[in-house]
Design a protein around this motif. Sequence first.
Motif, PDB file in Angstrom:
ATOM      1  N   THR A 164       6.934  45.289  58.960  1.00  7.53           N
ATOM      2  CA  THR A 164       8.464  46.232  59.552  1.00  7.53           C
ATOM      3  C   THR A 164       7.485  47.334  60.886  1.00  7.53           C
ATOM      4  O   THR A 164       8.087  47.524  62.061  1.00  7.53           O
ATOM      5  CB  THR A 164       9.258  46.146  59.124  1.00  7.53           C
ATOM      6  OG1 THR A 164       9.150  47.258  58.191  1.00  7.53           O
ATOM      7  CG2 THR A 164       9.648  44.664  58.720  1.00  7.53           C
ATOM      8  N   LYS A 165       6.767  48.083  60.517  1.00  5.28           N
ATOM      9  CA  LYS A 165       6.569  49.540  61.351  1.00  5.28           C
ATOM     10  C   LYS A 165       5.617  48.613  62.707  1.00  5.28           C
ATOM     11  O   LYS A 165       5.932  49.349  63.264  1.00  5.28           O
ATOM     12  CB  LYS A 165       5.561  50.478  60.571  1.00  5.28           C
ATOM     13  CG  LYS A 165       5.202  51.346  60.957  1.00  5.28           C
ATOM     14  CD  LYS A 165       4.636  52.261  60.570  1.00  5.28           C
ATOM     15  CE  LYS A 165       4.623  53.223  59.238  1.00  5.28           C
ATOM     16  NZ  LYS A 165       3.768  53.994  58.803  1.00  5.28           N
TER      17      LYS A 165
ATOM     18  N   PHE B 144      13.021  46.227  60.852  1.00  6.20           N
ATOM     19  CA  PHE B 144      13.136  48.242  60.573  1.00  6.20           C
ATOM     20  C   PHE B 144      12.155  49.183  59.639  1.00  6.20           C
ATOM     21  O   PHE B 144      11.889  48.443  58.218  1.00  6.20           O
ATOM     22  CB  PHE B 144      14.883  48.647  60.207  1.00  6.20           C
ATOM     23  CG  PHE B 144      15.882  48.050  61.441  1.00  6.20           C
ATOM     24  CD1 PHE B 144      15.781  48.953  62.189  1.00  6.20           C
ATOM     25  CD2 PHE B 144      16.269  46.711  60.831  1.00  6.20           C
ATOM     26  CE1 PHE B 144      16.690  48.543  63.653  1.00  6.20           C
ATOM     27  CE2 PHE B 144      17.238  46.605  61.666  1.00  6.20           C
ATOM     28  CZ  PHE B 144      18.271  46.587  62.667  1.00  6.20           C
ATOM     29  N   LYS B 145      11.617  49.952  60.508  1.00  8.19           N
ATOM     30  CA  LYS B 145      10.979  50.882  59.569  1.00  8.19           C
ATOM     31  C   LYS B 145      11.401  51.298  58.667  1.00  8.19           C
ATOM     32  O   LYS B 145      10.788  51.285  57.133  1.00  8.19           O
ATOM     33  CB  LYS B 145      10.194  52.240  59.935  1.00  8.19           C
ATOM     34  CG  LYS B 145       9.625  51.548  61.462  1.00  8.19           C
ATOM     35  CD  LYS B 145       9.193  52.922  62.010  1.00  8.19           C
ATOM     36  CE  LYS B 145       8.691  52.686  63.837  1.00  8.19           C
ATOM     37  NZ  LYS B 145       8.572  53.531  64.540  1.00  8.19           N
TER      38      LYS B 145
ATOM     39  N   GLU C 172       8.290  47.313  64.839  1.00  9.95           N
ATOM     40  CA  GLU C 172       8.816  48.773  66.069  1.00  9.95           C
ATOM     41  C   GLU C 172       8.094  48.978  66.553  1.00  9.95           C
ATOM     42  O   GLU C 172       8.480  49.806  67.780  1.00  9.95           O
ATOM     43  CB  GLU C 172       9.844  49.319  64.559  1.00  9.95           C
ATOM     44  CG  GLU C 172      11.043  48.694  64.314  1.00  9.95           C
ATOM     45  CD  GLU C 172      12.078  49.771  64.091  1.00  9.95           C
ATOM     46  OE1 GLU C 172      12.848  50.159  64.738  1.00  9.95           O
ATOM     47  OE2 GLU C 172      11.577  50.240  62.382  1.00  9.95           O
TER      48      GLU C 172
ATOM     49  N   GLY D  69      15.149  42.408  69.802  1.00 12.16           N
ATOM     50  CA  GLY D  69      15.934  43.680  68.502  1.00 12.16           C
ATOM     51  C   GLY D  69      15.478  42.358  67.127  1.00 12.16           C
ATOM     52  O   GLY D  69      15.460  42.765  65.756  1.00 12.16           O
TER      53      GLY D  69
ATOM     54  N   ILE E 271       7.145  47.568  70.661  1.00 14.80           N
ATOM     55  CA  ILE E 271       7.879  47.123  71.005  1.00 14.80           C
ATOM     56  C   ILE E 271       8.296  47.368  72.875  1.00 14.80           C
ATOM     57  O   ILE E 271       8.774  46.153  73.437  1.00 14.80           O
ATOM     58  CB  ILE E 271       9.682  47.553  71.051  1.00 14.80           C
ATOM     59  CG1 ILE E 271       9.035  49.216  71.337  1.00 14.80           C
ATOM     60  CG2 ILE E 271      10.300  47.802  69.710  1.00 14.80           C
ATOM     61  CD1 ILE E 271      10.829  49.620  70.952  1.00 14.80           C
TER      62      ILE E 271
END
Length: 235
Positions: A105-106, A48-49, A109, A230, A112
């Motif tokens: 992680t950015k 997760f960002k 995300e 996810g 996606i």
Amino acid sequence: MKVNIIFTADEVSQSKTQGKICVVIDVLRATSVMITALENGAKRIFPFKDIETIQEKCRNLKNVIKCGERNALKIQGFDLGNSPLEFTKEKVFGKDIYMSTTNGTKAIENSIFAEKIIICSFLNVKSAAEKIIEYGKDCTIICAGTNGEFSLDDALCAGLIIKELEKHIDISLSDKLLALVRISESHDNIKDILKGSTHYSRLLALGFEKDMEHIFTLNKYSSVPEYENGYVSIK
């Protein structure tokens, strides 16, 4: 095969990734952590960002690990930071990991909309290239970068991927891709190439030299984690 390159997580968009095979690289250190943790038996990694999302999602969960960094340092209140050496079999085996980092992680995300998202670092370059060839579609290599800026460590890893791909398939190289290959050929030693670079120098100053010894071990692992539904896992 057509190969494109994106140099920072901030540049990643739906139009650049939709329907593509995307390879996300954050050598220092998010994708290196992911690969290492999964090799040591972690079940899934949820990237997760933002920190707040992880806090909320983990509120009622047990037997999970919260990890990540801001400005290369462990997030306050989290279980682990962003050093791959922390993610031992004893700590992570069979567990889900919730992870937030400044860049890596950015990048995931933001990707996606891709058809496939492959996780790569120096630790699995050869296997990642083989996976790209297996999928047989145009590929976009996404370098996470450092705080919105070009990062030499990620670019070097991208060059090594391209160099590996060229052994097996024909690639039309743009000047950007050619430059990355030339960088990868400039020295035999990864440390020599990265000497003086911003992110590498900062981590050394913070005392993470042992991390580098692990991270710079080329093709230490054969697994190729992928992001789907996810989370990142080894299929």
